[in-house]
Design a protein around this motif. Structure first.
Motif, PDB file in Angstrom:
ATOM      1  N   ASP A  51      87.122  65.383  60.652  1.00  0.00           N
ATOM      2  CA  ASP A  51      86.527  66.528  60.382  1.00  0.00           C
ATOM      3  C   ASP A  51      84.330  66.271  61.032  1.00  0.00           C
ATOM      4  OD1 ASP A  51      84.925  66.095  57.323  1.00  0.00           O
ATOM      5  OD2 ASP A  51      87.084  66.524  57.371  1.00  0.00           O
ATOM      6  N   ALA A  52      84.123  67.537  60.830  1.00  0.00           N
ATOM      7  CA  ALA A  52      82.566  66.908  61.509  1.00  0.00           C
ATOM      8  C   ALA A  52      81.630  67.875  60.451  1.00  0.00           C
ATOM      9  CB  ALA A  52      82.034  67.093  62.953  1.00  0.00           C
ATOM     10  N   HIS A  53      80.306  68.153  60.521  1.00  0.00           N
ATOM     11  CA  HIS A  53      79.551  69.129  59.443  1.00  0.00           C
ATOM     12  C   HIS A  53      78.584  68.610  60.259  1.00  0.00           C
ATOM     13  CE1 HIS A  53      82.841  69.884  56.418  1.00  0.00           C
ATOM     14  NE2 HIS A  53      82.987  69.026  56.484  1.00  0.00           N
ATOM     15  N   ILE A  54      77.738  69.614  60.408  1.00  0.00           N
ATOM     16  CA  ILE A  54      76.840  70.540  60.833  1.00  0.00           C
ATOM     17  C   ILE A  54      76.093  71.115  59.664  1.00  0.00           C
ATOM     18  CG2 ILE A  54      75.033  71.109  62.478  1.00  0.00           C
ATOM     19  CD1 ILE A  54      78.615  70.673  63.233  1.00  0.00           C
ATOM     20  N   LYS A  55      74.745  70.293  58.870  1.00  0.00           N
ATOM     21  CA  LYS A  55      74.187  71.195  57.743  1.00  0.00           C
ATOM     22  C   LYS A  55      72.378  71.296  58.326  1.00  0.00           C
ATOM     23  CE  LYS A  55      77.936  70.034  54.473  1.00  0.00           C
ATOM     24  NZ  LYS A  55      77.724  69.612  53.223  1.00  0.00           N
ATOM     25  N   TYR A  56      71.897  72.066  57.947  1.00  0.00           N
ATOM     26  CA  TYR A  56      70.065  72.058  58.830  1.00  0.00           C
ATOM     27  C   TYR A  56      69.555  73.154  57.387  1.00  0.00           C
ATOM     28  CZ  TYR A  56      73.440  76.619  61.153  1.00  0.00           C
ATOM     29  OH  TYR A  56      73.581  76.799  60.812  1.00  0.00           O
ATOM     30  N   GLY A  57      68.635  73.572  57.640  1.00  0.00           N
ATOM     31  CA  GLY A  57      67.837  74.320  56.163  1.00  0.00           C
ATOM     32  C   GLY A  57      66.455  73.783  56.341  1.00  0.00           C
ATOM     33  N   TYR A  58      66.034  73.975  55.439  1.00  0.00           N
ATOM     34  CA  TYR A  58      64.217  73.469  55.271  1.00  0.00           C
ATOM     35  C   TYR A  58      64.272  74.337  53.813  1.00  0.00           C
ATOM     36  CZ  TYR A  58      62.874  78.435  56.475  1.00  0.00           C
ATOM     37  OH  TYR A  58      61.883  79.629  57.358  1.00  0.00           O
ATOM     38  N   ILE A  59      62.846  73.243  53.130  1.00  0.00           N
ATOM     39  CA  ILE A  59      62.381  73.591  52.121  1.00  0.00           C
ATOM     40  C   ILE A  59      60.949  75.049  52.278  1.00  0.00           C
ATOM     41  CG2 ILE A  59      61.286  73.905  50.090  1.00  0.00           C
ATOM     42  CD1 ILE A  59      63.413  71.061  49.558  1.00  0.00           C
ATOM     43  N   LYS A  60      60.528  76.111  52.568  1.00  0.00           N
ATOM     44  CA  LYS A  60      59.567  76.868  52.279  1.00  0.00           C
ATOM     45  C   LYS A  60      58.308  75.921  51.700  1.00  0.00           C
ATOM     46  CE  LYS A  60      62.614  81.483  51.147  1.00  0.00           C
ATOM     47  NZ  LYS A  60      62.763  82.718  50.622  1.00  0.00           N
ATOM     48  N   ASP A  62      57.031  73.940  53.543  1.00  0.00           N
ATOM     49  CA  ASP A  62      56.928  71.888  53.087  1.00  0.00           C
ATOM     50  C   ASP A  62      56.586  72.160  54.605  1.00  0.00           C
ATOM     51  OD1 ASP A  62      57.520  69.592  52.657  1.00  0.00           O
ATOM     52  OD2 ASP A  62      59.713  69.733  52.799  1.00  0.00           O
ATOM     53  N   ASP A  63      57.344  70.857  55.094  1.00  0.00           N
ATOM     54  CA  ASP A  63      55.999  70.294  56.599  1.00  0.00           C
ATOM     55  C   ASP A  63      57.340  69.358  56.874  1.00  0.00           C
ATOM     56  OD1 ASP A  63      53.601  70.050  55.271  1.00  0.00           O
ATOM     57  OD2 ASP A  63      54.232  67.812  54.787  1.00  0.00           O
ATOM     58  N   TYR A  64      58.839  69.570  56.891  1.00  0.00           N
ATOM     59  CA  TYR A  64      59.832  70.096  58.116  1.00  0.00           C
ATOM     60  C   TYR A  64      60.784  70.432  57.705  1.00  0.00           C
ATOM     61  CZ  TYR A  64      57.575  65.005  57.038  1.00  0.00           C
ATOM     62  OH  TYR A  64      56.469  64.702  56.719  1.00  0.00           O
ATOM     63  N   TYR A  65      61.249  70.829  58.913  1.00  0.00           N
ATOM     64  CA  TYR A  65      63.090  71.486  58.351  1.00  0.00           C
ATOM     65  C   TYR A  65      63.820  70.287  59.153  1.00  0.00           C
ATOM     66  CZ  TYR A  65      63.527  71.961  63.870  1.00  0.00           C
ATOM     67  OH  TYR A  65      63.600  72.342  65.029  1.00  0.00           O
ATOM     68  N   VAL A  66      65.571  70.191  58.829  1.00  0.00           N
ATOM     69  CA  VAL A  66      66.160  68.699  59.128  1.00  0.00           C
ATOM     70  C   VAL A  66      67.231  69.967  59.648  1.00  0.00           C
ATOM     71  CG1 VAL A  66      67.528  67.026  57.609  1.00  0.00           C
ATOM     72  CG2 VAL A  66      64.981  68.027  57.202  1.00  0.00           C
ATOM     73  N   VAL A  67      67.985  68.973  60.601  1.00  0.00           N
ATOM     74  CA  VAL A  67      69.189  68.978  61.477  1.00  0.00           C
ATOM     75  C   VAL A  67      70.330  67.548  60.745  1.00  0.00           C
ATOM     76  CG1 VAL A  67      71.110  69.972  63.442  1.00  0.00           C
ATOM     77  CG2 VAL A  67      68.969  70.652  62.809  1.00  0.00           C
ATOM     78  N   GLY A 295      78.614  69.796  48.900  1.00  0.00           N
ATOM     79  CA  GLY A 295      77.570  69.311  49.906  1.00  0.00           C
ATOM     80  C   GLY A 295      76.546  70.521  50.578  1.00  0.00           C
ATOM     81  N   VAL A 296      75.433  70.289  50.260  1.00  0.00           N
ATOM     82  CA  VAL A 296      74.097  71.543  50.148  1.00  0.00           C
ATOM     83  C   VAL A 296      73.262  70.734  51.510  1.00  0.00           C
ATOM     84  CG1 VAL A 296      72.935  73.307  49.283  1.00  0.00           C
ATOM     85  CG2 VAL A 296      74.883  72.458  48.426  1.00  0.00           C
ATOM     86  N   ALA A 297      72.997  71.412  52.124  1.00  0.00           N
ATOM     87  CA  ALA A 297      71.813  71.114  52.922  1.00  0.00           C
ATOM     88  C   ALA A 297      70.113  70.577  52.324  1.00  0.00           C
ATOM     89  CB  ALA A 297      71.454  72.141  54.737  1.00  0.00           C
ATOM     90  N   VAL A 298      69.946  71.279  51.342  1.00  0.00           N
ATOM     91  CA  VAL A 298      69.066  70.550  50.405  1.00  0.00           C
ATOM     92  C   VAL A 298      68.861  69.172  50.227  1.00  0.00           C
ATOM     93  CG1 VAL A 298      69.581  71.258  48.055  1.00  0.00           C
ATOM     94  CG2 VAL A 298      67.332  71.621  49.095  1.00  0.00           C
TER      95      VAL A 298
END
Length: 317
Positions: A51-60, A62-67, A295-298
């Motif tokens: 399986d493959a998981h794509i998780k992504y998001g950002y902290i409000k 903040d400086d970055y977002y992550v994929v 598992g959470v993107a944060v």
């Protein structure tokens, strides 16, 4: 300029990071609605199984977002490859400019998952841990034990895996730091351990409800898709406290999802991890507690940021 950080450098950097604290800050931000985390993207494979998981998001604010893209292909060890693979991409939140490519080969996903397991034990495991039970023999089993050292002084560990040779090899790999005992069955492991961590890709429950003893804490790690399940749904009838890393994700995946489907758990009983930590929930020594980690993107945001910040600092010296 986009930084490319390879696995060797990532391993060097993470030795200097407090990942349990980073996970705590991330889960609190998540439960306080200070993050934007869309639903998980998912690819499931049959031949070979994976399986493959794509998780992504950002902290409000903040400086970055992550994929993050992370996969698990369970025949990989027979090919001389690790089961876990993947990478993380870190972007400037204000401009979208790529700041870093973290070529971690799934390493950071393994670490952040284990750090979340240690965080769960820090707050919800019994004060006196007589024995730790680890279900599974893969890389996550190893990392869960490694991270637990920071929050528990117990070094007695029961191990169980489907493959006896792999279980014996895992026990031998622990060296003198641990006192490993190979359990004959998940039932025996559950009866002898009061801090249990399950980290397998099982789709049929392994841990029977009847074997769970009063005062036991369970951290369930492996059930990160709608089809996986490591705990009998009846475990949740016995549990005094049920915690999800993400209430939203527990509606479609994980042990909590399976238990609510089976009718052994009402969704209203579930507390989110960041909320539970902030509220100062205490447990009686006889309580059975379960933390379900899907598992959470944060988590990926926090660990990617921490690695990148350390990398920037070290390269300026």
């Amino acid at each position: 300029m986009t930084s490319v950080i390879n696995l060797e450098k990532i391993k060097e950097i993470t030795e200097n990071l407090d990942l349990v604290q980073a996970m705590e800050e991330g889960f609190i931000a998540y439960s306080n609605e200070q993050t934007v985390v869309p639903p998980v993207g998912e690819l499931l494979f049959d031949e070979p199984k994976g399986d493959a998981h794509i998780k992504y998001g950002y902290i409000k604010n903040d400086d970055y977002y992550v994929v993050k893209i992370a996969s698990g292909f369970y025949d990989n060890p027979s090919l001389g490859l690790a089961s876990s693979q993947g990478l993380m991409l870190l972007f400037d939140q204000k401009t979208g400019v790529p700041k870093a490519v973290l070529l971690d080969e799934g390493y950071l996903t393994d670490l952040r998952t284990a750090a979340a397991g240690a965080l769960a034990a820090k707050y919800f495991a019994p004060e006196q841990v007589q024995a730790i039970g680890i279900v599974g023999t893969g890389i996550q089993a190893k990392w869960q034990l490694e991270m637990l050292k920071s929050v528990s002084s117990c070094r007695n560990v029961y191990l169980w895996g489907r493959n006896q040779e792999k279980t014996a090899a895992f026990a031998a790999s622990l060296g003198t730091e641990w006192t490993p005992i190979i359990a004959k069955s998940p039932d025996e492991l559950a009866r002898k351990s009061n801090l249990i961590v399950t980290c397998t890709p099982a789709e049929v429950p392994l841990i029977p409800a009847a074997a769970i003893q009063p005062g036991t804490h369970i951290t369930a790690v492996g059930s990160d898709t709608p089809h996986k399940q490591e705990l009998e749904a009846g475990v949740f009838i016995k549990a005094s406290l049920v915690i999800a890393d993400s209430l939203n994700q527990s509606k479609s995946r994980g042990e909590i999802f399976k238990a609510t489907q089976a009718g052994t758990l009402e969704a209203s009983r579930v507390v989110e991890l960041g909320t539970a930590i902030q509220s100062g929930i205490t447990r009686k020594e006889s309580d059975i507690t379960v933390v379900d980690l899907t598992g959470v993107a944060v988590q990926d945001i926090m660990i990617a940021k921490a690695v990148y910040h350390h990398y920037k600092t070290s390269t300026k010296c």
